[in-house]
Scaffold this motif. Structure first.
Motif, PDB file in Angstrom:
ATOM      1  N   GLY A 195       0.837  -1.189   0.000  1.00  0.00           N
ATOM      2  CA  GLY A 195       0.000   0.000   0.000  1.00  0.00           C
ATOM      3  C   GLY A 195       0.875   1.243   0.000  1.00  0.00           C
ATOM      4  O   GLY A 195       2.085   1.162  -0.214  1.00  0.00           O
ATOM      5  N   THR A 196       0.280   2.387   0.265  1.00  0.00           N
ATOM      6  CA  THR A 196       1.013   3.651   0.281  1.00  0.00           C
ATOM      7  C   THR A 196       1.116   4.178   1.700  1.00  0.00           C
ATOM      8  O   THR A 196       0.115   4.266   2.415  1.00  0.00           O
ATOM      9  CB  THR A 196       0.329   4.699  -0.613  1.00  0.00           C
ATOM     10  N   SER A 197       2.333   4.518   2.109  1.00  0.00           N
ATOM     11  CA  SER A 197       2.591   5.071   3.435  1.00  0.00           C
ATOM     12  C   SER A 197       3.256   6.429   3.302  1.00  0.00           C
ATOM     13  O   SER A 197       4.049   6.648   2.381  1.00  0.00           O
ATOM     14  CB  SER A 197       3.508   4.138   4.247  1.00  0.00           C
ATOM     15  N   ASN A 198       2.933   7.349   4.201  1.00  0.00           N
ATOM     16  CA  ASN A 198       3.576   8.659   4.217  1.00  0.00           C
ATOM     17  C   ASN A 198       4.764   8.593   5.158  1.00  0.00           C
ATOM     18  O   ASN A 198       4.595   8.481   6.376  1.00  0.00           O
ATOM     19  CB  ASN A 198       2.584   9.731   4.681  1.00  0.00           C
ATOM     20  N   LEU A 199       5.978   8.610   4.592  1.00  0.00           N
ATOM     21  CA  LEU A 199       7.181   8.393   5.385  1.00  0.00           C
ATOM     22  C   LEU A 199       7.867   9.709   5.735  1.00  0.00           C
ATOM     23  O   LEU A 199       8.077  10.558   4.869  1.00  0.00           O
ATOM     24  CB  LEU A 199       8.163   7.497   4.629  1.00  0.00           C
ATOM     25  N   SER A 200       8.221   9.858   6.993  1.00  0.00           N
ATOM     26  CA  SER A 200       8.978  11.025   7.444  1.00  0.00           C
ATOM     27  C   SER A 200       9.901  10.595   8.569  1.00  0.00           C
ATOM     28  O   SER A 200       9.810   9.474   9.077  1.00  0.00           O
ATOM     29  CB  SER A 200       8.029  12.140   7.932  1.00  0.00           C
ATOM     30  N   ASP A 338       3.261   1.429 -10.487  1.00  0.00           N
ATOM     31  CA  ASP A 338       2.119   1.410  -9.578  1.00  0.00           C
ATOM     32  C   ASP A 338       0.849   1.171 -10.397  1.00  0.00           C
ATOM     33  O   ASP A 338       0.484   2.006 -11.236  1.00  0.00           O
ATOM     34  CB  ASP A 338       2.043   2.755  -8.845  1.00  0.00           C
ATOM     35  N   PRO A 339       0.154   0.049 -10.170  1.00  0.00           N
ATOM     36  CA  PRO A 339      -1.061  -0.221 -10.964  1.00  0.00           C
ATOM     37  C   PRO A 339      -2.186   0.766 -10.680  1.00  0.00           C
ATOM     38  O   PRO A 339      -3.126   0.881 -11.470  1.00  0.00           O
ATOM     39  CB  PRO A 339      -1.447  -1.647 -10.541  1.00  0.00           C
ATOM     40  N   ASN A 340      -2.113   1.470  -9.557  1.00  0.00           N
ATOM     41  CA  ASN A 340      -3.148   2.429  -9.188  1.00  0.00           C
ATOM     42  C   ASN A 340      -2.726   3.871  -9.452  1.00  0.00           C
ATOM     43  O   ASN A 340      -3.335   4.808  -8.930  1.00  0.00           O
ATOM     44  CB  ASN A 340      -3.509   2.268  -7.712  1.00  0.00           C
ATOM     45  N   ALA A 341      -1.682   4.049 -10.257  1.00  0.00           N
ATOM     46  CA  ALA A 341      -1.173   5.396 -10.526  1.00  0.00           C
ATOM     47  C   ALA A 341      -2.199   6.219 -11.282  1.00  0.00           C
ATOM     48  O   ALA A 341      -2.936   5.678 -12.122  1.00  0.00           O
ATOM     49  CB  ALA A 341       0.125   5.316 -11.326  1.00  0.00           C
ATOM     50  N   PRO A 342      -2.259   7.517 -11.004  1.00  0.00           N
ATOM     51  CA  PRO A 342      -3.165   8.378 -11.767  1.00  0.00           C
ATOM     52  C   PRO A 342      -2.733   8.458 -13.228  1.00  0.00           C
ATOM     53  O   PRO A 342      -1.541   8.361 -13.532  1.00  0.00           O
ATOM     54  CB  PRO A 342      -3.030   9.737 -11.073  1.00  0.00           C
ATOM     55  N   THR A 402      11.443   8.117 -14.531  1.00  0.00           N
ATOM     56  CA  THR A 402      11.347   9.566 -14.443  1.00  0.00           C
ATOM     57  C   THR A 402      10.576   9.930 -13.177  1.00  0.00           C
ATOM     58  O   THR A 402       9.944   9.075 -12.541  1.00  0.00           O
ATOM     59  CB  THR A 402      10.622  10.173 -15.655  1.00  0.00           C
ATOM     60  N   ALA A 403      10.606  11.218 -12.831  1.00  0.00           N
ATOM     61  CA  ALA A 403       9.861  11.687 -11.661  1.00  0.00           C
ATOM     62  C   ALA A 403       8.363  11.614 -11.905  1.00  0.00           C
ATOM     63  O   ALA A 403       7.575  11.654 -10.951  1.00  0.00           O
ATOM     64  CB  ALA A 403      10.277  13.114 -11.323  1.00  0.00           C
ATOM     65  N   ALA A 404       7.941  11.502 -13.167  1.00  0.00           N
ATOM     66  CA  ALA A 404       6.513  11.397 -13.488  1.00  0.00           C
ATOM     67  C   ALA A 404       6.006   9.971 -13.383  1.00  0.00           C
ATOM     68  O   ALA A 404       4.794   9.741 -13.407  1.00  0.00           O
ATOM     69  CB  ALA A 404       6.258  11.940 -14.897  1.00  0.00           C
ATOM     70  N   ASP A 405       6.916   8.993 -13.273  1.00  0.00           N
ATOM     71  CA  ASP A 405       6.519   7.589 -13.188  1.00  0.00           C
ATOM     72  C   ASP A 405       6.160   7.233 -11.749  1.00  0.00           C
ATOM     73  O   ASP A 405       7.014   7.317 -10.849  1.00  0.00           O
ATOM     74  CB  ASP A 405       7.650   6.677 -13.666  1.00  0.00           C
ATOM     75  N   TYR A 406       4.925   6.836 -11.528  1.00  0.00           N
ATOM     76  CA  TYR A 406       4.500   6.367 -10.211  1.00  0.00           C
ATOM     77  C   TYR A 406       4.899   4.901 -10.077  1.00  0.00           C
ATOM     78  O   TYR A 406       4.411   4.054 -10.826  1.00  0.00           O
ATOM     79  CB  TYR A 406       3.000   6.523 -10.042  1.00  0.00           C
ATOM     80  N   THR A 407       5.773   4.611  -9.150  1.00  0.00           N
ATOM     81  CA  THR A 407       6.281   3.246  -8.981  1.00  0.00           C
ATOM     82  C   THR A 407       6.127   2.810  -7.530  1.00  0.00           C
ATOM     83  O   THR A 407       5.894   3.622  -6.618  1.00  0.00           O
ATOM     84  CB  THR A 407       7.761   3.148  -9.374  1.00  0.00           C
TER      85      THR A 407
END
Length: 413
Positions: A195-200, A338-342, A402-407
Protein backbone atom coordinates in the motif's frame (compact mmCIF):
# COMPACT_ATOMS: atom_id res chain seq x y z
CA UNK A 1 20.68 8.48 -2.42
CA UNK A 2 18.92 10.93 -0.22
CA UNK A 3 21.48 13.59 -1.13
CA UNK A 4 19.94 14.45 -4.47
CA UNK A 5 16.44 14.68 -3.06
CA UNK A 6 17.45 16.93 -0.25
CA UNK A 7 19.51 19.10 -2.54
CA UNK A 8 16.59 19.56 -4.93
CA UNK A 9 14.45 20.47 -1.94
CA UNK A 10 17.05 22.91 -0.66
CA UNK A 11 17.42 24.57 -4.05
CA UNK A 12 13.71 25.16 -4.47
CA UNK A 13 13.42 26.22 -0.83
CA UNK A 14 16.13 28.84 -1.16
CA UNK A 15 14.32 30.20 -4.20
CA UNK A 16 11.09 30.30 -2.27
CA UNK A 17 12.41 32.18 0.73
CA UNK A 18 14.21 34.66 -1.51
CA UNK A 19 10.90 35.92 -2.85
CA UNK A 20 9.16 36.97 0.40
CA UNK A 21 9.37 40.02 2.61
CA UNK A 22 11.59 38.22 5.10
CA UNK A 23 14.07 37.31 2.34
CA UNK A 24 17.04 39.15 3.82
CA UNK A 25 16.77 37.52 7.24
CA UNK A 26 15.87 34.11 5.82
CA UNK A 27 18.79 34.11 3.40
CA UNK A 28 21.21 35.13 6.15
CA UNK A 29 19.84 32.58 8.60
CA UNK A 30 20.04 29.75 6.06
CA UNK A 31 23.46 30.52 4.62
CA UNK A 32 25.02 31.18 8.04
CA UNK A 33 24.45 27.48 8.83
CA UNK A 34 26.32 26.16 5.80
CA UNK A 35 29.58 24.23 6.18
CA UNK A 36 31.88 24.44 3.16
CA UNK A 37 34.75 22.43 1.69
CA UNK A 38 37.12 23.17 -1.20
CA UNK A 39 37.32 21.06 -4.36
CA UNK A 40 40.38 20.85 -6.60
CA UNK A 41 38.57 22.97 -9.20
CA UNK A 42 37.81 25.58 -6.51
CA UNK A 43 41.52 26.08 -5.95
CA UNK A 44 42.03 26.70 -9.67
CA UNK A 45 39.09 29.07 -9.89
CA UNK A 46 40.32 31.14 -6.95
CA UNK A 47 43.75 31.90 -8.39
CA UNK A 48 44.59 35.61 -8.84
CA UNK A 49 43.06 37.02 -12.01
CA UNK A 50 40.73 34.05 -12.54
CA UNK A 51 37.25 34.92 -13.77
CA UNK A 52 34.42 34.38 -11.28
CA UNK A 53 32.35 31.23 -11.86
CA UNK A 54 29.50 31.92 -14.29
CA UNK A 55 25.83 31.57 -13.45
CA UNK A 56 24.40 28.13 -14.18
CA UNK A 57 22.38 29.46 -17.11
CA UNK A 58 25.61 30.60 -18.75
CA UNK A 59 27.59 27.35 -18.42
CA UNK A 60 28.05 25.64 -21.77
CA UNK A 61 26.69 22.12 -21.85
CA UNK A 62 24.69 22.36 -18.64
CA UNK A 63 25.95 21.87 -15.10
CA UNK A 64 27.04 18.85 -13.07
CA UNK A 65 26.74 18.44 -9.32
CA UNK A 66 27.90 15.52 -7.18
CA UNK A 67 25.66 14.63 -4.26
CA UNK A 68 26.99 12.34 -1.53
CA UNK A 69 25.32 10.63 1.41
CA UNK A 70 27.77 9.86 4.21
CA UNK A 71 27.40 7.02 6.71
CA UNK A 72 29.39 8.91 9.36
CA UNK A 73 27.88 8.79 12.87
CA UNK A 74 30.01 11.70 14.10
CA UNK A 75 27.75 14.18 15.87
CA UNK A 76 24.67 12.16 14.87
CA UNK A 77 23.90 10.56 18.23
CA UNK A 78 23.60 6.80 18.77
CA UNK A 79 20.37 6.24 16.83
CA UNK A 80 22.13 4.92 13.71
CA UNK A 81 24.30 2.22 15.21
CA UNK A 82 27.80 2.15 16.59
CA UNK A 83 30.33 4.69 15.28
CA UNK A 84 32.92 2.53 13.55
CA UNK A 85 35.12 5.48 12.66
CA UNK A 86 35.91 6.42 9.09
CA UNK A 87 33.41 7.79 6.64
CA UNK A 88 32.01 6.07 3.55
CA UNK A 89 30.02 7.61 0.72
CA UNK A 90 27.39 4.88 0.66
CA UNK A 91 25.30 7.12 -1.59
CA UNK A 92 26.92 8.80 -4.61
CA UNK A 93 24.76 10.58 -7.19
CA UNK A 94 25.55 12.82 -10.13
CA UNK A 95 22.97 15.46 -11.05
CA UNK A 96 23.12 16.96 -14.55
CA UNK A 97 20.91 19.92 -15.41
CA UNK A 98 20.66 20.79 -19.10
CA UNK A 99 21.74 24.21 -20.25
CA UNK A 100 18.25 25.11 -21.45
CA UNK A 101 16.78 23.92 -18.10
CA UNK A 102 14.33 21.57 -19.82
CA UNK A 103 15.64 18.28 -18.41
CA UNK A 104 17.77 16.72 -15.68
CA UNK A 105 19.48 13.34 -15.29
CA UNK A 106 20.44 11.79 -11.96
CA UNK A 107 22.95 8.91 -12.00
CA UNK A 108 23.27 6.68 -8.91
CA UNK A 109 26.60 4.87 -8.47
CA UNK A 110 26.38 1.55 -6.57
CA UNK A 111 28.43 1.74 -3.39
CA UNK A 112 29.95 -1.68 -4.25
CA UNK A 113 31.12 -0.55 -7.71
CA UNK A 114 34.86 -1.31 -7.97
CA UNK A 115 36.64 1.61 -9.64
CA UNK A 116 40.04 3.26 -9.88
CA UNK A 117 40.27 5.86 -7.12
CA UNK A 118 42.69 8.46 -8.50
CA UNK A 119 45.49 10.20 -6.62
CA UNK A 120 43.68 12.62 -4.33
CA UNK A 121 45.14 15.45 -2.23
CA UNK A 122 44.99 13.22 0.87
CA UNK A 123 44.99 9.64 -0.47
CA UNK A 124 43.75 7.35 -3.22
CA UNK A 125 45.73 5.92 -6.11
CA UNK A 126 44.34 2.38 -6.03
CA UNK A 127 41.37 0.21 -7.08
CA UNK A 128 38.53 -0.17 -4.57
CA UNK A 129 34.76 0.16 -4.11
CA UNK A 130 33.67 3.71 -4.91
CA UNK A 131 32.32 4.26 -1.40
CA UNK A 132 35.87 4.33 -0.03
CA UNK A 133 36.71 7.54 -1.91
CA UNK A 134 35.20 9.81 0.76
CA UNK A 135 37.39 8.36 3.51
CA UNK A 136 40.46 8.68 1.29
CA UNK A 137 40.28 12.40 0.69
CA UNK A 138 36.90 13.79 1.60
CA UNK A 139 34.34 15.16 -0.82
CA UNK A 140 37.05 16.41 -3.18
CA UNK A 141 38.34 12.85 -3.67
CA UNK A 142 34.88 11.51 -4.44
CA UNK A 143 34.46 14.26 -7.04
CA UNK A 144 37.78 13.33 -8.68
CA UNK A 145 36.78 9.65 -8.68
CA UNK A 146 33.46 10.28 -10.45
CA UNK A 147 35.10 12.71 -12.87
CA UNK A 148 37.60 9.98 -13.81
CA UNK A 149 34.85 7.37 -14.18
CA UNK A 150 32.44 9.54 -16.18
CA UNK A 151 34.76 11.82 -18.15
CA UNK A 152 32.69 14.80 -16.97
CA UNK A 153 33.75 17.96 -15.19
CA UNK A 154 31.98 18.42 -11.84
CA UNK A 155 32.34 21.95 -10.42
CA UNK A 156 29.81 21.60 -7.57
CA UNK A 157 29.35 19.05 -4.79
CA UNK A 158 27.37 18.51 -1.58
CA UNK A 159 27.41 15.99 1.27
CA UNK A 160 24.62 15.15 3.71
CA UNK A 161 24.43 12.93 6.80
CA UNK A 162 21.68 10.94 8.53
CA UNK A 163 20.16 13.75 10.60
CA UNK A 164 19.68 15.83 7.46
CA UNK A 165 17.46 13.16 5.90
CA UNK A 166 15.26 13.06 8.97
CA UNK A 167 14.89 16.83 9.25
CA UNK A 168 14.26 17.30 5.52
CA UNK A 169 11.53 14.66 5.35
CA UNK A 170 9.90 16.18 8.43
CA UNK A 171 10.01 19.66 6.92
CA UNK A 172 8.24 18.58 3.72
CA UNK A 173 5.50 16.88 5.74
CA UNK A 174 6.42 13.34 4.72
CA UNK A 175 6.78 11.56 1.37
CA UNK A 176 4.10 9.13 0.10
CA UNK A 177 5.76 5.81 -0.81
CA UNK A 178 4.05 2.88 -2.53
CA UNK A 179 4.98 -0.69 -1.55
CA UNK A 180 3.80 -3.60 -3.71
CA UNK A 181 5.07 -6.43 -1.48
CA UNK A 182 5.80 -6.59 2.24
CA UNK A 183 9.08 -4.96 3.33
CA UNK A 184 10.38 -6.47 6.56
CA UNK A 185 14.00 -5.61 7.38
CA UNK A 186 15.20 -6.28 10.95
CA UNK A 187 18.54 -4.63 10.17
CA UNK A 188 17.00 -1.16 9.73
CA UNK A 189 13.73 -1.81 11.56
CA UNK A 190 11.63 -1.15 8.46
CA UNK A 191 8.26 -2.90 8.29
CA UNK A 192 5.85 -1.73 5.59
CA UNK A 193 2.66 -3.48 4.49
CA UNK A 194 1.62 -3.31 0.82
CA UNK A 195 0.00 0.00 0.00
CA UNK A 196 1.01 3.65 0.28
CA UNK A 197 2.59 5.07 3.43
CA UNK A 198 3.58 8.66 4.22
CA UNK A 199 7.18 8.39 5.38
CA UNK A 200 8.98 11.02 7.44
CA UNK A 201 11.70 11.24 10.07
CA UNK A 202 13.38 7.98 11.07
CA UNK A 203 10.92 5.99 8.94
CA UNK A 204 12.02 7.82 5.79
CA UNK A 205 15.69 7.30 6.66
CA UNK A 206 15.11 3.62 7.38
CA UNK A 207 13.37 3.13 4.04
CA UNK A 208 16.22 4.80 2.17
CA UNK A 209 18.81 2.73 4.02
CA UNK A 210 17.14 -0.68 3.71
CA UNK A 211 18.95 -3.10 1.44
CA UNK A 212 18.01 -6.49 2.88
CA UNK A 213 14.31 -5.60 2.80
CA UNK A 214 13.91 -4.83 -0.91
CA UNK A 215 14.50 -6.49 -4.28
CA UNK A 216 17.24 -9.10 -4.19
CA UNK A 217 18.82 -7.71 -1.02
CA UNK A 218 21.62 -5.97 -2.93
CA UNK A 219 22.66 -2.34 -3.14
CA UNK A 220 21.48 -2.38 -6.76
CA UNK A 221 17.99 -3.24 -5.52
CA UNK A 222 18.21 -0.50 -2.93
CA UNK A 223 18.96 2.07 -5.65
CA UNK A 224 15.78 1.25 -7.58
CA UNK A 225 13.77 1.34 -4.35
CA UNK A 226 15.31 4.71 -3.51
CA UNK A 227 14.19 5.98 -6.92
CA UNK A 228 10.60 5.25 -5.85
CA UNK A 229 11.13 7.63 -2.92
CA UNK A 230 13.00 10.22 -4.99
CA UNK A 231 10.38 10.48 -7.71
CA UNK A 232 7.66 10.91 -5.08
CA UNK A 233 9.79 13.47 -3.24
CA UNK A 234 10.23 15.57 -6.39
CA UNK A 235 6.48 15.44 -7.04
CA UNK A 236 5.86 16.52 -3.44
CA UNK A 237 8.33 19.39 -3.68
CA UNK A 238 6.83 20.68 -6.91
CA UNK A 239 3.27 20.50 -5.62
CA UNK A 240 1.44 23.72 -4.76
CA UNK A 241 1.14 22.64 -1.13
CA UNK A 242 4.93 22.96 -0.78
CA UNK A 243 5.87 25.74 -3.20
CA UNK A 244 3.20 28.07 -1.78
CA UNK A 245 3.98 27.35 1.87
CA UNK A 246 6.71 29.69 3.17
CA UNK A 247 6.99 27.77 6.43
CA UNK A 248 7.76 24.52 4.61
CA UNK A 249 10.18 26.18 2.22
CA UNK A 250 12.07 27.93 4.97
CA UNK A 251 12.16 24.76 7.08
CA UNK A 252 13.50 22.76 4.15
CA UNK A 253 16.22 25.28 3.40
CA UNK A 254 17.23 25.53 7.04
CA UNK A 255 17.25 21.75 7.54
CA UNK A 256 19.37 21.23 4.44
CA UNK A 257 21.85 24.00 5.22
CA UNK A 258 22.30 22.80 8.82
CA UNK A 259 23.06 19.24 7.81
CA UNK A 260 24.98 19.58 4.56
CA UNK A 261 28.55 20.34 3.56
CA UNK A 262 28.75 22.28 0.30
CA UNK A 263 31.70 22.96 -1.97
CA UNK A 264 32.86 26.59 -1.89
CA UNK A 265 31.38 27.61 -5.24
CA UNK A 266 28.06 25.91 -4.50
CA UNK A 267 27.63 27.62 -1.12
CA UNK A 268 26.96 31.01 -2.72
CA UNK A 269 23.29 32.02 -2.25
CA UNK A 270 23.24 33.32 -5.83
CA UNK A 271 24.37 29.94 -7.13
CA UNK A 272 21.76 28.06 -5.12
CA UNK A 273 19.01 30.38 -6.31
CA UNK A 274 20.08 29.98 -9.95
CA UNK A 275 19.95 26.20 -9.52
CA UNK A 276 16.47 26.49 -8.07
CA UNK A 277 15.40 28.62 -11.02
CA UNK A 278 16.64 25.96 -13.45
CA UNK A 279 14.63 23.25 -11.68
CA UNK A 280 11.50 25.12 -10.69
CA UNK A 281 9.51 24.76 -13.94
CA UNK A 282 11.02 21.51 -15.21
CA UNK A 283 8.53 18.92 -16.45
CA UNK A 284 8.44 15.86 -14.18
CA UNK A 285 8.76 13.56 -17.19
CA UNK A 286 12.09 15.24 -18.00
CA UNK A 287 13.69 14.42 -14.63
CA UNK A 288 15.21 10.95 -15.08
CA UNK A 289 16.82 8.77 -12.40
CA UNK A 290 19.14 5.98 -13.57
CA UNK A 291 21.58 3.53 -11.99
CA UNK A 292 25.15 3.25 -13.27
CA UNK A 293 25.31 -0.10 -15.14
CA UNK A 294 27.39 -2.89 -13.62
CA UNK A 295 27.92 -6.65 -13.71
CA UNK A 296 29.42 -9.47 -11.66
CA UNK A 297 33.02 -10.34 -12.53
CA UNK A 298 35.69 -12.76 -11.35
CA UNK A 299 38.21 -9.96 -10.84
CA UNK A 300 36.17 -8.11 -8.21
CA UNK A 301 35.71 -9.29 -4.60
CA UNK A 302 32.64 -11.34 -3.68
CA UNK A 303 29.63 -9.08 -3.27
CA UNK A 304 31.12 -6.29 -5.38
CA UNK A 305 30.36 -5.35 -9.00
CA UNK A 306 32.38 -4.20 -11.99
CA UNK A 307 31.53 -1.13 -14.12
CA UNK A 308 29.90 -1.78 -17.49
CA UNK A 309 31.88 0.89 -19.29
CA UNK A 310 30.29 0.22 -22.69
CA UNK A 311 26.74 0.89 -21.51
CA UNK A 312 27.94 3.73 -19.31
CA UNK A 313 29.61 5.34 -22.32
CA UNK A 314 26.19 5.76 -23.98
CA UNK A 315 24.82 7.38 -20.83
CA UNK A 316 27.69 9.82 -20.32
CA UNK A 317 27.91 10.68 -24.02
CA UNK A 318 24.29 11.86 -23.80
CA UNK A 319 25.05 13.90 -20.68
CA UNK A 320 28.17 15.35 -22.29
CA UNK A 321 26.04 16.33 -25.30
CA UNK A 322 23.46 17.85 -22.93
CA UNK A 323 20.73 15.50 -24.18
CA UNK A 324 17.90 13.96 -22.12
CA UNK A 325 17.91 10.17 -21.71
CA UNK A 326 15.22 7.49 -21.95
CA UNK A 327 15.17 4.13 -20.12
CA UNK A 328 13.73 1.06 -21.82
CA UNK A 329 10.95 0.75 -19.22
CA UNK A 330 10.37 2.31 -15.78
CA UNK A 331 11.44 0.19 -12.80
CA UNK A 332 14.34 -1.93 -11.65
CA UNK A 333 15.36 -4.78 -9.37
CA UNK A 334 13.19 -3.49 -6.52
CA UNK A 335 10.58 -1.29 -8.20
CA UNK A 336 7.57 -1.77 -10.46
CA UNK A 337 4.94 0.52 -11.96
CA UNK A 338 2.12 1.41 -9.58
CA UNK A 339 -1.06 -0.22 -10.96
CA UNK A 340 -3.15 2.43 -9.19
CA UNK A 341 -1.17 5.40 -10.53
CA UNK A 342 -3.17 8.38 -11.77
CA UNK A 343 -3.38 8.73 -15.54
CA UNK A 344 -0.81 11.25 -16.70
CA UNK A 345 -1.86 14.05 -19.10
CA UNK A 346 -1.15 13.08 -22.70
CA UNK A 347 -0.65 9.39 -21.89
CA UNK A 348 -2.10 6.90 -24.36
CA UNK A 349 -2.76 3.23 -23.88
CA UNK A 350 -3.26 0.91 -26.85
CA UNK A 351 -6.18 -1.51 -26.25
CA UNK A 352 -5.32 -5.20 -26.38
CA UNK A 353 -7.90 -7.75 -27.59
CA UNK A 354 -7.19 -11.07 -25.80
CA UNK A 355 -9.60 -12.84 -28.18
CA UNK A 356 -7.20 -12.33 -31.07
CA UNK A 357 -4.02 -14.26 -30.22
CA UNK A 358 -0.90 -13.81 -32.31
CA UNK A 359 0.45 -17.00 -33.87
CA UNK A 360 4.21 -16.56 -34.51
CA UNK A 361 4.27 -19.73 -36.66
CA UNK A 362 2.07 -18.19 -39.36
CA UNK A 363 4.30 -16.93 -42.19
CA UNK A 364 4.03 -13.32 -43.30
CA UNK A 365 3.11 -12.78 -46.96
CA UNK A 366 5.30 -9.91 -48.27
CA UNK A 367 2.87 -9.37 -51.16
CA UNK A 368 -0.23 -9.11 -48.96
CA UNK A 369 -2.02 -5.73 -49.06
CA UNK A 370 -1.20 -3.39 -46.18
CA UNK A 371 -4.08 -2.19 -44.04
CA UNK A 372 -3.37 1.50 -43.26
CA UNK A 373 -5.61 1.25 -40.19
CA UNK A 374 -3.85 -1.79 -38.77
CA UNK A 375 -1.79 -1.23 -35.57
CA UNK A 376 1.96 -1.03 -36.08
CA UNK A 377 4.13 -3.22 -33.92
CA UNK A 378 6.65 -1.04 -32.06
CA UNK A 379 10.30 -1.67 -32.80
CA UNK A 380 13.02 -1.63 -30.18
CA UNK A 381 15.33 1.33 -30.83
CA UNK A 382 19.08 0.78 -30.74
CA UNK A 383 20.99 2.03 -27.68
CA UNK A 384 22.51 5.40 -28.43
CA UNK A 385 19.87 6.30 -31.01
CA UNK A 386 17.78 9.42 -30.55
CA UNK A 387 14.01 9.39 -30.07
CA UNK A 388 11.68 11.88 -31.72
CA UNK A 389 11.67 13.96 -28.52
CA UNK A 390 15.46 14.30 -28.63
CA UNK A 391 16.19 11.81 -25.83
CA UNK A 392 19.01 9.29 -26.13
CA UNK A 393 17.95 5.64 -25.89
CA UNK A 394 19.89 3.93 -23.09
CA UNK A 395 20.97 0.26 -23.10
CA UNK A 396 18.47 -2.13 -21.50
CA UNK A 397 20.72 -2.70 -18.46
CA UNK A 398 20.61 0.99 -17.50
CA UNK A 399 17.58 0.88 -15.20
CA UNK A 400 15.59 3.79 -13.85
CA UNK A 401 12.52 5.97 -14.17
CA UNK A 402 11.35 9.57 -14.44
CA UNK A 403 9.86 11.69 -11.66
CA UNK A 404 6.51 11.40 -13.49
CA UNK A 405 6.52 7.59 -13.19
CA UNK A 406 4.50 6.37 -10.21
CA UNK A 407 6.28 3.25 -8.98
CA UNK A 408 6.15 0.89 -5.99
CA UNK A 409 9.00 -0.62 -4.02
CA UNK A 410 9.19 -4.42 -4.05
CA UNK A 411 9.96 -6.29 -0.83
CA UNK A 412 12.60 -9.01 -0.61
CA UNK A 413 10.78 -12.33 -0.09
Amino acid sequence: MWAVGTFLVASVAVLGVSGVSLAAYAAWDVTSSITTVSLVSDDTASTPGAAPPPEISAIDGGVNLLLVGSDSRTGQGDAYGEDEGGELNDVTMLLHISQDHTNATVVSFPRDLVVDIPDCPEGGGYTAPINESLSQGGLACTVLTVESLSGLSIPFAAEIQFNGVIEMSNAVGGVPVCVSELIDDPFTGVYLEPGTSNLSGADALGFLRTRHGVGDGSDLGRISSQQVFLSSLVRTIKSDSTLNDFGKLYGLAKAAASNMTLSDRLASPDTMVSIALSLKDMDLSKVTFVAYPSFSADWVPVGKVAPDTDSAAVLFAAIQADQPVAVEAPGGIASVLDPNAPVQPGATTAPVDPAVPVDPSVPVDPDAPVDPDAPVEPTTPEPGSVNADGSTVLPSNVKGQTAADYTCSVGND
